[in-house]
Design a protein around this motif. Structure first.
Motif: not given
Length: 671
Positions: A538-555
């Motif tokens: 769970e801790p690593l999953f949460e860290e990686l999920a936060n790094d997906l950066d949806y706004d950055g991908y859209e930009a």
């Protein structure tokens, strides 16, 4: 006059390419020399006492170039339409639309061939000779990427006295073109150099490549043959958007569910490291190695690769470790046909980080390896636990690649390949007779088209010729890269299949294992798997999920779309768009996240390859411009759609059903 040309050329190379200058400034030819015949420069082969030209070289070059312009020869990337699109990939929908544009254009062209246009994306010239043809082509055309290939160093040296290289290089610099020299090239080094250049300057450049052969010689024929046979490798392994999305969602889901990842080799301690590991593929030669496996099962670690498990089970052999590679969901269903579930319960599973989490769920003990060239690799390597792991770049395309890579990662030193045929003999079986591809009565379920696997011929491990395709040929080459990267480890090939460089051809009746029986093998292997892996959960999953950066991908996608919206309508601008998008992908100031690059890269490469063909293959240039604009619209729509898809599916494993398993399902029904 010749000496003055040499001095001018060397001065130009000293500025443009010092490596060429340094190599040739004190060069002494051994076989080919410049001579004057009837007042014209020629090249003499002093060993054979023959001239390269039997007519003035300039006139021959002029005739060659004029003829070539009318009917230029080229190689182009080709992809098949995925009309069924069982998995619902938006990549397939987009590529299908663009391919239809190309198909319609081919039909309209009929038997007509477009003449060589003023603007040329990529041209490979095989053979320099006196070099007049290179002067003519470079002066009369704007060649964005000119590849100059000359296997004879003496011949290129001779051209320094004859060709106006200074003029060629001046135009390259002035017009922001590229020229790539492959001099003294051997088959292997030549192809790898071209591959490196395409990595640096964009695969779209090689996706539509013109080829010009100036003179015929054994070495040039070998290079052109190598290029033709391996051309498909340029357009393999690109992946695509939906594939990348699966990689991300599958790894993150597996991490959340507690699937550990193998640590870097340098951190691992393996008390069984010197015991043999038998990597068992499902090639037809497996049937002849069954007794060897049975005789040595207690002295070695047995690893089954994919469908090989179905054959081993039929032969009464239960491996210690099973390995899978494909990321798609149907693999989870396919495994059910290998053997009973209670057998799976006693196996350790190895797989790449991209493997579907439902596959991992079928095995109590499992470990994944960090697959390279995927968005998941930078996610992990830029995380708080990056120091624990290393990327495995040669873990695909086949399960044998995965098993071999994982075995090395765990610290095993002696790898034996059995049934890793990577091809088949003409008219022979394509897999083990006991595997899932055949019924218990030996009837072929026709799930595998062996007739299609015949376009490449490979030297056999024990002699003979084996037929394969670019996929299995690529697997062989990737195994060779892997083996070359571990010179202190030992690889032996017991398979009656394709020769794999670096794996010692070893008949099974010559093999003896001196280490003795492995005591408490299951317990020891379980301990090794636990000690050599890390589960972030769970801790690593949460860290990686936060790094997906949806706004950055859209930009980033919107920036790519903006470049399409601001296009001028001409060939130069359209070709520049391909270059611009490629540069935006690799520019970390534009594409801020490496995993965004890996997510989009595959589909962008596919689309760019087809756009390059569309731009240069229409007989009428106006048709080319119209078709490019239409295809670019589909490309733009994909980029828009990918924004919402990324947000909605980055954490959701991908599911779909396939008709491919229908023959298995039918054969499993009670008679």
């Amino acid at each position: 006059m010749l000496w003055q040309q040499f001095q001018n050329n060397m001065a130009a190379f000293q500025q443009f390419d010092p490596n060429v200058y340094d190599f040739f400034k004190d060069y002494e030819p051994k076989r080919f020399v410049v001579d004057i015949v009837d007042g014209f420069p020629n090249i003499l082969d002093i060993e054979e006492n023959e001239y390269l030209y039997n007519y003035p070289a300039y006139l021959i070059a002029r005739g060659q170039v004029d003829s070539y312009k009318d009917e230029p020869k080229s190689a182009g990337a080709a992809f098949e339409m995925n009309d069924d699109n069982e998995a619902g990939f938006i990549h397939s929908d987009t590529l299908n639309q663009i391919l239809k544009v190309l198909v319609n254009r081919v039909e309209k062209n009929g038997d007509q061939v477009r003449k060589l246009s003023k603007l040329v994306n990529s041209l490979m010239v095989f053979g320099v000779g006196c070099g007049y043809h290179i002067e003519l082509l470079s002066i009369e055309h704007d060649i964005k990427n000119l590849y100059v290939i000359e296997p004879e160093l003496d011949v290129f040296y001779a051209s320094l006295f004859i060709t106006n290289w200074a003029q060629v290089l001046e135009k390259v610099e002035r017009c922001d073109l590229k020229i790539h020299f492959s001099l003294g090239a051997e088959q292997e080094s030549f192809f790898e150099e071209v591959r490196r250049q395409s990595d640096l300057y964009g695969h779209y450049n090689i996706a539509k490549t013109y080829g010009f052969i100036h003179y015929h010689a054994e070495k040039i024929s070998a290079l052109t043959t190598e290029f033709k046979q391996r051309y498909a490798e340029f357009i393999q392994g690109w992946g695509f958007f939906d594939d990348a999305m699966m990689a991300t969602s599958h790894m993150l889901t597996s991490i959340k569910q507690g699937v550990p990842m193998v640590k870097k080799r340098s951190l691992n301690e393996n008390p069984l490291s010197d015991y043999p590991v038998l990597v068992i593929g499902n090639g037809p030669s497996l049937d002849g190695l069954v007794e060897f496996i049975k005789a040595h099962q207690d002295k070695a670690i047995i690893v089954s690769c994919g469908t090989a498990l179905s054959a081993l089970y039929q032969y009464g052999i239960i491996p210690d470790i099973h390995c899978e590679q494909e990321r798609t969901y149907p693999i989870a269903k396919q495994i059910e046909y290998y053997c009973p579930p209670e057998v799976l319960d006693n196996l350790i599973l190895w797989g790449p980080s991209t493997l579907h989490p439902d596959v991992y769920a079928k095995f109590p003990l499992k470990v994944m390896g960090l697959k390279g060239a995927e968005p998941t690799a930078p996610l992990i390597m830029e995380s708080s636990v990056s120091e624990l792991f290393e990327v495995q770049p040669f873990i695909n395309p086949t399960v044998a690649n995965t098993a071999s890579s994982m075995a090395l990662a765990f610290g095993f030193n002696n790898i034996y390949l059995l049934g890793v045929d990577l091809g088949h003999k003409k008219g022979g079986s394509h897999h083990s007779a006991k595997s899932m591809y055949y019924t218990q009565d030996g009837d072929d379920l026709e799930m595998y088209d062996s007739n299609a696997v015949s376009d490449l011929e490979l030297e056999g491990n024990f002699g003979g010729v084996f037929h394969t395709d670019s996929f299995f040929g690529g697997s062989r080459r990737t195994l060779e890269y892997l083996i070359a990267g571990y010179p202190e480890q030992n690889f032996y090939n017991l398979s009656d299949g394709a020769l794999i460089k670096g794996a010692v051809p070893t008949p099974s009746d010559t093999v003896t294992f001196n280490a003795g029986v492995i005591e408490n093998k299951k317990e020891q292997l379980c301990s090794i798997m636990a000690n050599c892996s890390h589960a972030g959960e769970e801790p690593l999953f949460e860290e990686l999920a936060n790094d997906l950066d949806y706004d950055g991908y859209e930009a980033f996608c919107l920036a790519l779309i903006d470049a399409i919206d601001n296009l001028e309508r001409n060939s130069e601008a359209y070709l520049e768009l391909l270059k611009q998008h490629f540069l935006m992908l690799i520019d970390d100031k534009v594409c801020l996240r490496n995993h965004h690059y890996q997510t989009l890269k595959g589909t962008v490469l596919h689309v760019q390859a087809m756009l390059a063909r569309i731009l240069f293959e229409a007989v009428d240039e106006q048709d080319a411009l119209d078709d490019f604009a239409l295809a670019a619209m589909y490309y733009k729509q994909f980029l828009k759609d990918s924004i919402s898809y990324y947000k909605e599916n980055a954490l959701k494993p991908h599911y779909y059903d396939t008709k491919w398993l229908a023959p298995l399902e039918e054969s499993a029904k009670p008679k």
